[in-house]
Design an enzyme around this catalytic site. Structure first.
Site, PDB file in Angstrom:
ATOM      1  N   ASN A 144       0.734  -1.144   0.103  1.00 42.37           N
ATOM      2  CA  ASN A 144      -0.078  -0.264   0.037  1.00 42.37           C
ATOM      3  C   ASN A 144       1.047   1.347   0.079  1.00 42.37           C
ATOM      4  O   ASN A 144       1.701   1.768   1.178  1.00 42.37           O
ATOM      5  CB  ASN A 144      -0.878  -0.028   1.283  1.00 42.37           C
ATOM      6  CG  ASN A 144      -1.698   1.329   1.378  1.00 42.37           C
ATOM      7  OD1 ASN A 144      -1.779   1.889   0.409  1.00 42.37           O
ATOM      8  ND2 ASN A 144      -2.230   1.476   2.458  1.00 42.37           N
ATOM      9  N   LYS A 151      -0.087   4.037  -0.169  1.00 47.70           N
ATOM     10  CA  LYS A 151      -0.742   5.237   0.461  1.00 47.70           C
ATOM     11  C   LYS A 151      -0.371   6.656  -0.407  1.00 47.70           C
ATOM     12  O   LYS A 151      -0.125   6.415  -1.581  1.00 47.70           O
ATOM     13  CB  LYS A 151      -0.010   5.670   1.920  1.00 47.70           C
ATOM     14  CG  LYS A 151      -0.015   4.391   2.719  1.00 47.70           C
ATOM     15  CD  LYS A 151       0.091   4.780   4.178  1.00 47.70           C
ATOM     16  CE  LYS A 151       0.269   3.798   4.815  1.00 47.70           C
ATOM     17  NZ  LYS A 151      -0.129   3.627   6.227  1.00 47.70           N
ATOM     18  N   HIS A 165      -9.429   1.200   4.979  1.00 47.78           N
ATOM     19  CA  HIS A 165      -8.235   1.404   5.844  1.00 47.78           C
ATOM     20  C   HIS A 165      -8.545   2.263   7.056  1.00 47.78           C
ATOM     21  O   HIS A 165      -9.302   3.339   6.653  1.00 47.78           O
ATOM     22  CB  HIS A 165      -7.218   1.943   4.900  1.00 47.78           C
ATOM     23  CG  HIS A 165      -5.933   1.924   5.315  1.00 47.78           C
ATOM     24  ND1 HIS A 165      -5.364   2.866   6.270  1.00 47.78           N
ATOM     25  CD2 HIS A 165      -4.725   1.085   5.101  1.00 47.78           C
ATOM     26  CE1 HIS A 165      -3.949   2.544   6.560  1.00 47.78           C
ATOM     27  NE2 HIS A 165      -3.695   1.397   5.891  1.00 47.78           N
ATOM     28  N   GLU A 171      -6.925   4.860   7.890  1.00 52.29           N
ATOM     29  CA  GLU A 171      -6.704   6.262   7.733  1.00 52.29           C
ATOM     30  C   GLU A 171      -7.801   6.864   7.021  1.00 52.29           C
ATOM     31  O   GLU A 171      -8.254   7.891   7.307  1.00 52.29           O
ATOM     32  CB  GLU A 171      -5.433   6.301   6.771  1.00 52.29           C
ATOM     33  CG  GLU A 171      -4.171   6.187   7.584  1.00 52.29           C
ATOM     34  CD  GLU A 171      -3.032   5.604   6.656  1.00 52.29           C
ATOM     35  OE1 GLU A 171      -3.105   5.722   5.614  1.00 52.29           O
ATOM     36  OE2 GLU A 171      -1.976   5.255   7.339  1.00 52.29           O
ATOM     37  N   GLU A 208      -5.409  -5.180  10.596  1.00 53.78           N
ATOM     38  CA  GLU A 208      -4.387  -3.942  10.914  1.00 53.78           C
ATOM     39  C   GLU A 208      -4.694  -3.173  12.257  1.00 53.78           C
ATOM     40  O   GLU A 208      -5.571  -2.388  12.317  1.00 53.78           O
ATOM     41  CB  GLU A 208      -4.449  -2.918   9.690  1.00 53.78           C
ATOM     42  CG  GLU A 208      -4.236  -3.608   8.452  1.00 53.78           C
ATOM     43  CD  GLU A 208      -3.558  -2.635   7.184  1.00 53.78           C
ATOM     44  OE1 GLU A 208      -2.566  -2.874   6.768  1.00 53.78           O
ATOM     45  OE2 GLU A 208      -4.194  -1.492   7.188  1.00 53.78           O
ATOM     46  N   GLY A 265       2.229   2.106  10.688  1.00 50.66           N
ATOM     47  CA  GLY A 265       3.259   3.318  10.381  1.00 50.66           C
ATOM     48  C   GLY A 265       3.909   3.834  11.685  1.00 50.66           C
ATOM     49  O   GLY A 265       4.605   4.841  11.721  1.00 50.66           O
ATOM     50  N   SER A 320       3.234  -2.226  10.275  1.00 48.37           N
ATOM     51  CA  SER A 320       4.605  -2.247  10.482  1.00 48.37           C
ATOM     52  C   SER A 320       5.500  -3.660   9.958  1.00 48.37           C
ATOM     53  O   SER A 320       6.494  -4.091  10.679  1.00 48.37           O
ATOM     54  CB  SER A 320       5.248  -1.726  11.656  1.00 48.37           C
ATOM     55  OG  SER A 320       4.744  -0.514  12.167  1.00 48.37           O
TER      56      SER A 320
HETATM   57  C1  PEP Z   1      -0.789   0.112   6.038  1.00 48.28           C
HETATM   58  O1  PEP Z   1      -0.762   1.405   5.828  1.00 48.28           O
HETATM   59  O2  PEP Z   1      -1.749  -0.665   5.588  1.00 48.28           O
HETATM   60  C2  PEP Z   1       0.147  -0.387   6.783  1.00 48.28           C
HETATM   61  C3  PEP Z   1       0.346  -1.612   7.313  1.00 48.28           C
HETATM   62  O3  PEP Z   1       1.225   0.410   6.892  1.00 48.28           O
HETATM   63  P1  PEP Z   1       2.817   0.171   7.546  1.00 48.28           P
HETATM   64  O4  PEP Z   1       3.125  -1.238   7.057  1.00 48.28           O
HETATM   65  O5  PEP Z   1       3.491   1.405   7.190  1.00 48.28           O
HETATM   66  O6  PEP Z   1       2.470   0.237   9.140  1.00 48.28           O
END
Ligand code: PEP
Length: 248
Positions: free
Chosen positions: A9, A11, A94, A96, A165, A171, A209
């Site tokens: 992803n 973003k 997601h 966000e 998630e 992040g 992460s």
């Molecule tokens: C994400 O945005 O779906 C995600 C898992 O980000 P990150 O791997 O940076 O934590």
């Protein structure tokens, strides 16, 4: 689930020039790889991603999809439009988007429905905040988020992908332990088992992460079928190392 699935992803990152190198490097690194690999790129770069990946193993995804089919919805991108660009996956819900765009469980369920109707696999994101985890609400939160999608899409629920998630891990560099992730994945699997005869067909991804150092131990868990990767998908070498970890 026999074949692992690794999804990047990006973003809101990238540029035509930078993407070109990243897409070529990822595509070239997929020769002989057994798992499925997709990159969810910003909408303006779908055509570029489609062009670079064509003929290779890389699949293309979007990061969102409109809950509407067409019409006066300025700024929105429909599932049919995504399909025109060869999109195979669309992330929906997601954290966000839930946080910054006030997307509700119902919005997410409708978006999943739009994607499925266009032949696109929705990657339905669920996950608890740190406050919810500390209040012992992890199970009830993820079950409520997934229940909305099952309720709206019950008849074709085995065609979705689910990404667990934990919001506190996205992040932040903080990762759920393999045991924490497995516990929630097992819960989601049993919830799906009540809705379909084939819960094993639904890929359950872990996201938060994930990186080359922790990928193998997460991906070794019984109910973790792959990963949704944010930051580490912006570097080909890191992303490909996670892809390679599926083979362990
Ligand atoms: C994400 O945005 O779906 C995600 C898992 O980000 P990150 O791997 O940076 O934590």
């Amino acid at each position: 689930m026999t074949r692992k699935l690794i999804v990047g992803n990006w973003k809101m990152n990238g540029s035509l020039a930078a993407n070109q190198d990243l897409l070529h490097a990822v595509n070239a690194g997929l020769a002989g790889v057994a798992c499925q690999v997709a990159l969810c790129v910003p909408a303006p770069y779908l055509a570029q991603a489609q062009m670079v990946s064509s003929g290779g193993g890389l699949l293309i995804g979007a990061q969102d999809v409109s809950a509407h089919a067409e019409g006066a919805f300025t700024g929105e991108v429909s599932a049919a439009m995504l399909r025109d660009f060869g999109v195979r996956f669309a992330i929906v819900g997601h954290s966000e988007r839930r946080q910054y765009h006030a997307e509700t469980d119902t919005d997410v369920a409708t978006k999943a429905q739009r994607a499925l109707a266009a032949g696109i696999t929705p990657i339905v994101c669920v996950g608890e905040t740190l406050a919810q985890r500390e209040a012992g609400q992890t199970h009830s939160v993820v079950k409520r988020q997934l229940a909305a999608v099952i309720h709206t899409n019950g008849h074709c629920i085995s065609e979705i992908v689910v990404a667990y998630e934990p919001v506190w891990a996205i992040g932040t560099g903080k990762t759920a332990t393999p045991a924490q992730a497995q516990e929630v994945h097992a819960l989601l699997r049993s919830q799906l088992a009540a809705a379909t005869d084939h819960p094993e067909r639904i890929a359950l991804l872990y996201g938060g992460s994930m990186n080359p150092a922790n990928a193998a131990s997460l991906l070794a868990q019984t109910d973790i079928d792959g990963g949704l990767i944010g930051g580490a998908s912006l570097k080909a070498v890191d992303f490909l190392a996670i892809v390679a970890a599926t083979a362990h």
